[in-house]
Design a protein around this motif. Structure first.
Motif, mmCIF file in Angstrom:
data_model
loop_
_atom_site.group_PDB
_atom_site.id
_atom_site.type_symbol
_atom_site.label_atom_id
_atom_site.label_comp_id
_atom_site.label_asym_id
_atom_site.label_seq_id
_atom_site.Cartn_x
_atom_site.Cartn_y
_atom_site.Cartn_z
ATOM 1 N N ARG A 1 0.840 -1.210 0.000
ATOM 2 C CA ARG A 1 0.000 0.000 0.000
ATOM 3 C C ARG A 1 0.874 1.259 0.000
ATOM 4 O O ARG A 1 0.583 2.224 -0.697
ATOM 5 N N LEU A 2 1.950 1.226 0.756
ATOM 6 C CA LEU A 2 2.830 2.387 0.806
ATOM 7 C C LEU A 2 3.611 2.555 -0.486
ATOM 8 O O LEU A 2 3.779 3.661 -0.992
ATOM 9 N N VAL A 3 4.087 1.455 -1.009
ATOM 10 C CA VAL A 3 4.872 1.539 -2.239
ATOM 11 C C VAL A 3 4.018 2.035 -3.394
ATOM 12 O O VAL A 3 4.464 2.820 -4.226
ATOM 13 N N LEU A 4 2.777 1.603 -3.425
ATOM 14 C CA LEU A 4 1.863 2.048 -4.484
ATOM 15 C C LEU A 4 1.685 3.563 -4.410
ATOM 16 O O LEU A 4 1.771 4.262 -5.431
ATOM 17 N N LEU A 5 1.475 4.094 -3.222
ATOM 18 C CA LEU A 5 1.309 5.537 -3.059
ATOM 19 C C LEU A 5 2.587 6.269 -3.468
ATOM 20 O O LEU A 5 2.546 7.251 -4.217
ATOM 21 N N ALA A 6 3.719 5.792 -2.990
ATOM 22 C CA ALA A 6 4.986 6.485 -3.256
ATOM 23 C C ALA A 6 5.373 6.405 -4.724
ATOM 24 O O ALA A 6 5.939 7.346 -5.279
ATOM 25 N N SER A 7 5.040 5.298 -5.390
ATOM 26 C CA SER A 7 5.404 5.142 -6.796
ATOM 27 C C SER A 7 4.583 6.046 -7.697
ATOM 28 O O SER A 7 5.034 6.459 -8.759
ATOM 29 N N ASN A 8 3.368 6.374 -7.253
ATOM 30 C CA ASN A 8 2.483 7.190 -8.083
ATOM 31 C C ASN A 8 2.641 8.683 -7.838
ATOM 32 O O ASN A 8 2.095 9.486 -8.571
ATOM 33 N N GLN A 9 3.346 9.075 -6.795
ATOM 34 C CA GLN A 9 3.501 10.502 -6.478
ATOM 35 C C GLN A 9 4.977 10.804 -6.254
ATOM 36 O O GLN A 9 5.555 10.390 -5.268
ATOM 37 N N GLN A 10 5.537 11.525 -7.192
ATOM 38 C CA GLN A 10 6.973 11.799 -7.122
ATOM 39 C C GLN A 10 7.356 12.581 -5.866
ATOM 40 O O GLN A 10 8.444 12.471 -5.368
ATOM 41 N N ARG A 11 6.410 13.350 -5.325
ATOM 42 C CA ARG A 11 6.725 14.151 -4.145
ATOM 43 C C ARG A 11 6.975 13.275 -2.911
ATOM 44 O O ARG A 11 7.491 13.752 -1.907
ATOM 45 N N ASP A 12 6.597 12.001 -2.977
ATOM 46 C CA ASP A 12 6.790 11.128 -1.831
ATOM 47 C C ASP A 12 8.047 10.268 -1.958
ATOM 48 O O ASP A 12 8.136 9.201 -1.373
ATOM 49 N N GLN A 13 9.021 10.758 -2.719
ATOM 50 C CA GLN A 13 10.212 9.939 -2.930
ATOM 51 C C GLN A 13 10.946 9.620 -1.631
ATOM 52 O O GLN A 13 11.509 8.539 -1.468
#
Length: 820
Positions: A767-779
């Protein structure tokens, strides 16, 4: 015009139930205090959250009309049932031209107590105090109000303040102390946040000692900044200027991230880097471990200061020769070139004007050469004694304390090879000195590497000496000191394990001969170190219960800590001290009003705050407190949380959680947590909508739980993993500090339990990886998670697989962002 003396002004401040915090009186009444007002001074010496303390000591560094003035107040809270709030709060203040805080304190105590007992019936009270304090630097004994005080005045250097302790700062922040070292050199804005004000002020004023002999920080220090003075343009310098160091007792400051680059928090003993991007190198970590080892060996405040001074001097030598390490060059020679700062230029100017000081005795390396070249005799024995004393932190007159850099230099000059033959010689006095010197060498990483690289199996040889019943007692004591020092670092402890030291030390400890307690105490402490570093090692076959027959409290406290660490039940073996009995009584204090009884929130909060400080100082007190049923009271007190985030009930809630986290890190504490179902209740009542201060305390508890093998399985079973994920998803952008504990807890769960629940971890982390992969600001989040999965001895393959696409994505992003 009035002649300028040592003291600029004295005053009395108090909390008035109708008018609030105010300055009741001052002397001289016409003394200039601009740009400050009387109300400002009162707010400085009656700190935020001071009603939770029985006493407090706020410090000040003020600029009054271009002159640096140093201030301190002694705050006292006293029960007075005639008042609406049932307590009286007052503070006695002095402003002076020298920071003789240690000399001023007893006079301020007398002043505030006299005011609380008599008010201002004595019209000349403040004038008497003013006149007396102006004689502090001229007399050795001063008498005021029929009480005499003996004074010891010492010359203070720039950025040095009376009664301030660098050692306390290092003990609290441990490895993160080196983040502060870099921050000072980079002139970052540093906020120390915690309670009480005396601790906040101590750390602010001690921080410059980390980078001595570099000077010039005093004008940028605000040891305590009241919340009420925020947004005053003339005071912005204390919170906005590059290189400012300021302290706050109100946790609201922690959320004002625009005001600081580095946040040093008492509650979690960590430094959070907000804007600076500072990291600690392996060399820095080795150094701070050696310093902490020396503190553990009670080498004292002056020794700690000397270690940091030497470390900084070595850095300054590298700056001068342009030979910085890659890590230092990245942090101190690129965007913020240290060599061009006013700090460094001022240092060079001072060095150019200083004349060298010569020691009467030769430096350590020359003493070592003399020992190597001397035949057996009185002179060699004398040189050995000098070197031994200097290494131990008690040098003879005319010789400096040997610091970590000196020890490493001795290692470079082959001290181990020079001293080794003397350990096995016929002269018992030389054997004692030689073993003591090698024990001091064992306090550093480089020293232990040299010892372990020597052809002599030192650990085995010293163990044999310690077991030799025909050996002289002073040599046996020296041998036990060596084993204790070796056990303080990972490599030394591992070598001891390989040489069967656990069983041998256990045999030494378990003898029923209590005549040589120093020997047994060192052996028990060495075992304690080993099992703290290697908790998975098999426990010894012998048991330690009979050692509790000793009447020596310091020895039995070590035994009980060792038993607890080995998960041996100590229930019923730890009688509470009078100190613990008083703490327990205060934690359940009530106030009776008519027929109703209410919790005495202020008394309970004061006791919890004092308990937190004492538990850091005395781990044995922790066992006594838990055994006396203190955890149940903490849990009940944290449940009283009501009202706004700074209400007295909420403050008690925060303090209680802080101590619960400390309790959870012991075996007896974990057992009590299981018995009280605290993990279950914490998860069941977890509310993501509470204020960030509540949230961070509970998450810090989960972080400790994740490391406890007794508690972590039930945490996972109760959906604790999902709770952590929900916090990170909800707050990573808006409240990153709240997520630090959640991410840390997640790291421990992945490391210790990922392989036992691979599908659950894979599902939740996806769930976290999906969010981070889709939003560059969460690198940043994704990078943290990638780090989680490669941590530990055997990261699970199934879990790691879900990160492979993300790894490839970041390789592409890094390639695009790398300058050609």
């Amino acid at each position: 015009m009035r002649e300028k003396g040592l003291v600029h002004l004295v005053a009395i401040a108090e909390f008035d139930e109708d008018r609030g915090i105010m300055l009741r009186a001052r002397y001289p009444p016409d003394q200039d205090i601009a740009p400050y007002t009387e109300e400002d001074l009162a707010n400085f010496v009656i700190p935020d959250r001071s009603h939770l303390q029985d006493y407090d000591i706020p410090y000040m560094v003020l600029n009054i009309n271009g002159e640096t003035i140093f201030g301190m107040g002694y705050f006292k809270r006293k029960t007075d049932k005639s008042l609406k709030r049932s307590t009286r709060q007052a503070s006695c203040l002095v402003l002076a031209r020298q920071p003789y805080f240690d000399l001023f304190e007893p006079f301020l105590v007398d002043g505030v107590m006299k005011f609380m007992d008599e008010g201002l019936k004595d019209k000349g009270m403040l004038q008497t105090l003013f006149t007396t304090l102006n004689d502090v630097n001229t007399k050795t004994t001063l008498t005021i109000w029929n009480k005499s005080h003996t004074l010891t005045l010492r010359q203070l250097q720039e950025d040095e303040f009376g009664s301030i302790s660098l050692m306390k700062l290092v003990e609290l922040f441990q490895t993160d102390t080196m983040l502060l070292w870099y921050s000072l050199l980079r002139q970052e804005r540093i906020l120390f946040s915690g309670s009480p004000a005396v601790a906040v002020g101590n750390f602010c004023l001690a921080a410059p000692l980390l980078v001595a002999p570099i000077r010039g920080f005093t004008a940028n220090i605000c040891p305590y900044f009241p919340l009420v003075l925020l947004n005053r343009p003339e005071l912005d310098i204390y919170t906005t200027k590059s290189g400012c160091i300021f302290g706050a007792t109100n946790p609201i400051f922690e959320q004002m991230s625009h005001m600081y680059d580095v946040l040093a928090m008492f509650s979690s003993s960590v430094c959070v880097i907000h804007n600076a991007g500072i990291k600690v190198s392996s060399v820095d970590k080795d150094f701070i471990r050696c310093v902490l080892s020396g503190i553990h060996d009670r080498k004292g405040e002056n020794w700690v200061r000397q270690q940091f001074r030497s470390y900084t001097e070595k850095f300054l030598e590298r700056v001068a020769s342009n030979h910085l390490s890659d890590h230092q060059r990245k942090l101190l020679a690129t965007d913020r070139a240290f060599s061009k700062t006013t700090l460094y230029l001022n240092y060079l100017r001072v060095q150019a004007s200083a004349s060298p000081l010569l020691n009467v005795l030769p430096p350590p390396v020359e003493l070592l050469d003399a020992i190597a070249q001397s035949p057996e005799g009185l002179q060699r024995q004398r040189n050995l004694s000098y070197l031994d004393a200097a290494c131990a932190g008690t040098p003879p007159p005319g010789m400096s304390t040997v610091n970590i850099a000196d020890i490493d230099e001795l290692v470079d000059h082959d001290v181990v090879s020079v001293i080794t033959p003397l350990i096995f010689g016929s002269n018992s006095t030389e054997r004692k000195y030689a073993i003591n010197i090698i024990a001091s060498i064992a306090t550093t990483i480089k020293g232990q590497v040299s010892i372990l690289a020597n052809t002599t199996n030192f650990v085995k040889a010293i163990i044999d000496i310690a077991r030799d019943t025909n050996e002289r007692p002073n040599v046996i004591i020296a041998a036990s000191c060596f084993l204790l020092k070796m056990s303080s670092l990972n490599m030394g402890a591992r070598e001891m394990i390989e040489n069967d030291a656990i069983n041998i030390l256990t045999e030494i400890v378990c003898t029923n001969d209590f005549n040589n307690l120093n020997f047994k105490r060192n052996a028990a402490s060495a075992l304690l170190n080993i099992f703290r570093l290697f908790r998975d090692e098999s426990p010894p076959k012998l048991t330690f219960e009979d050692q509790l027959k000793s009447t020596d409290l310091s020895y039995t406290s070590i035994i009980l800590q060792l038993m607890d660490l080995l998960c041996v039940t100590v229930e019923g073996m730890v009688p509470p001290s009078p100190e613990v009995t008083e703490i327990i009584k205060a934690l359940e204090a009530n106030i009776a009003t008519g027929l109703s009884v209410y919790p005495d929130i202020q008394t309970r909060s004061s006791a919890t705050g004092a308990l937190q400080a004492e538990l850091v100082r005395s781990p044995f007190l922790m066992l006594q407190f838990i055994e006396a049923g203190g955890l149940k009271l903490l849990w009940e007190n944290q449940s009283l949380a009501v009202g706004f985030q700074d209400s007295p009930e909420m403050k008690l809630h925060y303090l209680s959680w802080d101590v619960i986290c400390m309790v959870a890190d012991t075996h007896i504490g974990a057992c009590a947590i299981v018995d009280l179902r605290i993990v279950d209740q914490a998860i069941e009542s977890f509310d993501i909508s509470v204020n960030s201060f509540q949230l961070s305390r509970v998450l810090r508890f989960f972080e400790v739980v994740a490391q406890q093998r007794m508690l972590a399985p039930s945490f996972i079973r109760l959906d604790g993993l999902q709770v952590l994920i929900s916090v990170i998803l909800a707050f990573y952008d808006s409240l990153p500090l709240v997520c630090v504990a959640a991410l840390s807890a997640l790291r421990y769960l992945v490391r210790f339990h990922g392989e036992h629940h691979p599908q659950m971890f894979k599902r939740e982390l996806s769930r976290l990886v999906l969010l981070a992969s889709n939003q560059q600001r969460d690198q940043r989040l994704l990078r943290t998670l990638l780090g989680l999965c490669v941590t530990g001895p055997s990261p699970d393959v199934e879990i790691t697989e879900i990160f492979q696409p993300a790894r490839r994505k970041f390789r592409v992003l890094d390639a695009q962002n790398t300058p050609q």
